[in-house]
Design an enzyme around this catalytic site. Structure first.
Site, PDB file in Angstrom:
ATOM      1  CD  GLU A   1     123.389 177.052  52.778  1.00 27.10           C
ATOM      2  OE1 GLU A   1     123.147 177.575  51.681  1.00 27.10           O
ATOM      3  OE2 GLU A   1     124.023 177.625  53.690  1.00 27.10           O
TER       4      GLU A   1
ATOM      5  CD  GLU B   1     128.803 177.315  55.629  1.00 26.83           C
ATOM      6  OE1 GLU B   1     128.262 178.418  55.378  1.00 26.83           O
ATOM      7  OE2 GLU B   1     129.015 176.441  54.778  1.00 26.83           O
TER       8      GLU B   1
END
Length: 568
Positions: free
Chosen positions: A173, A274
């Site tokens: 990220e 995830e």
């Protein structure tokens, strides 16, 4: 009482430890957008996040400097404790996972026993090579620099001997907002250089990145950008951290249908790096069978449930008790996930390896209004050039005591650059700057933060005719003993160093990574392993370079060192 789950787990472990032998796990390779084992059967990641949570930083300002991303200020290496890995194995076996995603490790610790434990039991590792806060590409001020390259390679070298390394993840990220897509070229440059290094080592480990989810106008261009182009510059494995399937969602209302359709054109393997929403409890894990069946498997190769270890925001599935922390209690989340995963033996073997196609995705021809990232990537960080510049062309450099404090180095760089801008100096900070939107990168943009700061210090010192107090900065700068005789000598020496940069600025890194940071900034940025001996036992490492009370004002900087404020 340990309870039935604990007793059953111990029995399972006893059986496992008496029947397994040390065998190398099959090597997983990528062909086009799918993963395959040596038999040509599609491989699906069936995993769980395996990372104890470190201490979250209490400094909102530090988080703001990191792109408003709540990085922990410490981390715990989960692969450095054989006792904990042995403790957790039976529960991982209950889940039926074949992979663990590990986010932070200390390359100077011993991981052999944990890696063997998981290898012997058919568990691959997807390993993030960055570290929290100071050991990853900065979201707010991105750069791909010598210290990061060295740190990544140090971790890679530590784990290359293990057969169960599936992939090295170069970032998590990093591009987390539509406003920081200028970081994308730096991530892609990291992928290019790490892939080149792995090829030079004869490794076929995959290179991946894990992306934040978001609106289609942000999510899809980012995925296309990082996976487009030929195999030397594109990722092998694109991860999406997705928490949209909540409660009793469906394929359509969770957004998965849209994502599968939008990602259909990616030319590399994709997975959910995830998943596991907690906003609509209980977690039913009804997305699991959908993840491992068509049409999802036309695009995705499995995923990583989040998270095995407890987290501050409620994602964990086990807790630990007992005086030694070796008693494990599982939650209903764990039980429901195990029930769903136990029904997944494999996914569809479509397409077969022989019929899988390989294409180089076409890269966008220009930035759009929501995705500002240049196709021109930063050069490969060249330690030889940066060291040459430091040795031959600088006159005023960052003090040794300051070089290992990234926050202070960053604040000093901003302040010293502001002085250059107001001192009628002919020099500027352009040589240390890199712009991922325009694709313009200064010749020193890949040097470590402390080398960049030493350049700015030297430029300011020369602009002030080498006045002694112009190389002080509250004790954070020092004059070299044998500086260049004149500013022209320094310029000539710098040009000679830059002439050594390979043509095109892209080359295969050598992997001769220093293990510590010196005043020249020629080592890893965090060097957390060397900074604390206590981490050698627990794997718990403190943040390097905690904020030390900087407050930047107009025309001055307040430095709080040792409790005393000094105005510069």
């Amino acid at each position: 009482m340990l309870g039935l789950a604990r007793a059953a787990a111990l029995a399972l472990l006893a059986t496992a430890t008496t029947t397994t032998t040390t065998l190398a796990l099959p090597q997983i390779t990528r062909k086009g957008k799918y993963l395959y084992d040596p038999s040509g059967t599609r491989f699906y990641i069936k995993g769980i996040a395996y990372q104890p949570q470190g201490r979250l930083s209490e400094s909102s300002q530090a988080n703001a400097e990191n792109g408003n991303f709540p990085e922990p200020s410490s981390y715990i290496d989960p692969l450095s404790s054989p006792a904990n890995c042995t403790r957790d194995l039976p529960y991982l076996q209950q889940l039926g996972v074949n992979a663990l995603r590990v986010y932070s490790v200390n390359p100077e610790l011993d991981h052999s026993e944990c890696m063997k434990t998981f290898n012997d039991n058919g568990i691959y590792i997807l390993l993030d090579v960055s570290l929290p806060l100071n050991g990853s590409i900065d979201r707010a001020s991105p750069t791909w620099s010598t210290n990061l390259l060295d740190a990544y390679i140090s971790t890679i070298d530590t784990f290359l001997p293990y057969d169960n390394i599936l992939a090295f993840n170069i970032g998590n990220e990093v591009i987390n907002l539509p406003t920081n897509t200028d970081a994308a070229p730096f991530v892609k440059a990291a992928a290019r250089d790490i892939k080149a290094y792995l090829r030079s080592r004869g490794s076929s480990a995959l290179v991946g990145y894990s992306s934040v989810d978001g609106d289609r106008d942000f999510r899809d261009p980012l995925a296309n950008y990082l996976t487009c182009g030929n195999d030397t510059i594109s990722l092998d494995l694109y991860g999406l951290n997705n928490y949209e399937w909540c409660g009793a969602s469906t394929y359509a209302d969770s957004g998965w249908e849209t994502i599968v359709n939008d990602f259909g054109g990616l030319g590399v393997a994709a997975y959910m790096s995830e998943y596991g929403c907690i906003t609509n409890p209980p977690r039913l894990w009804q997305e699991v069978p959908v993840l491992y069946s068509q049409p999802t498997t036309n695009v995705f190769s499995g995923g990583i449930a989040f998270s095995y270890f407890p987290t501050n925001d409620g994602y964990g599935m086990v807790t630990f008790g007992g005086s030694d922390g070796q008693q494990v209690e599982t939650s209903q989340d764990f039980t429901r996930l195990a029930s769903q995963l136990s029904n997944i033996t494999t996914g569809p073997n479509i397409p077969s390896e022989s019929s899988a196609t390989v294409t180089d995705g076409a890269c966008p021809t220009a930035e759009n209004s929501t995705f500002q990232a240049s196709e021109t990537l930063p050069p490969t960080p060249d330690e030889a050039v940066c060291s040459c510049l430091y040795r031959t062309s600088f006159s005023c450099v960052v003090a040794e005591v300051t070089a290992n404090k990234p926050d202070i180095v960053g604040a000093l760089t901003d302040y010293a650059c502001s002085l250059l801008g107001s001192s009628n100096a002919t020099a500027s900070c352009d040589p240390i700057a890199g712009n991922g939107t325009t694709g313009i990168y200064g010749p020193l943009s890949y040097c470590s933060p402390s080398v960049k700061l030493s350049y700015v210090f030297s430029a300011y010192y020369e602009s002030q005719n080498r006045r002694a107090d112009a190389c002080d900065f509250a004790g954070n700068a020092t004059i070299l003993r044998n500086p260049p005789n004149t500013a022209q000598d320094a310029s000539d020496a710098a040009n000679a160093c830059l002439a050594e940069d390979p043509a095109g600025g892209v080359f295969t890194p050598s992997g001769t990574a220093p293990s510590t940071v010196s005043a020249t900034g020629t080592g890893t940025q965090t060097s957390a392993a060397a900074a604390t001996s206590s981490g050698a036992t627990s794997g718990a490492l403190p943040q390097v370079g905690l904020r030390e009370g900087w407050a930047v004002g107009v025309g001055m900087v307040a430095v709080v060192l040792g409790g005393m404020a000094v105005l510069v």
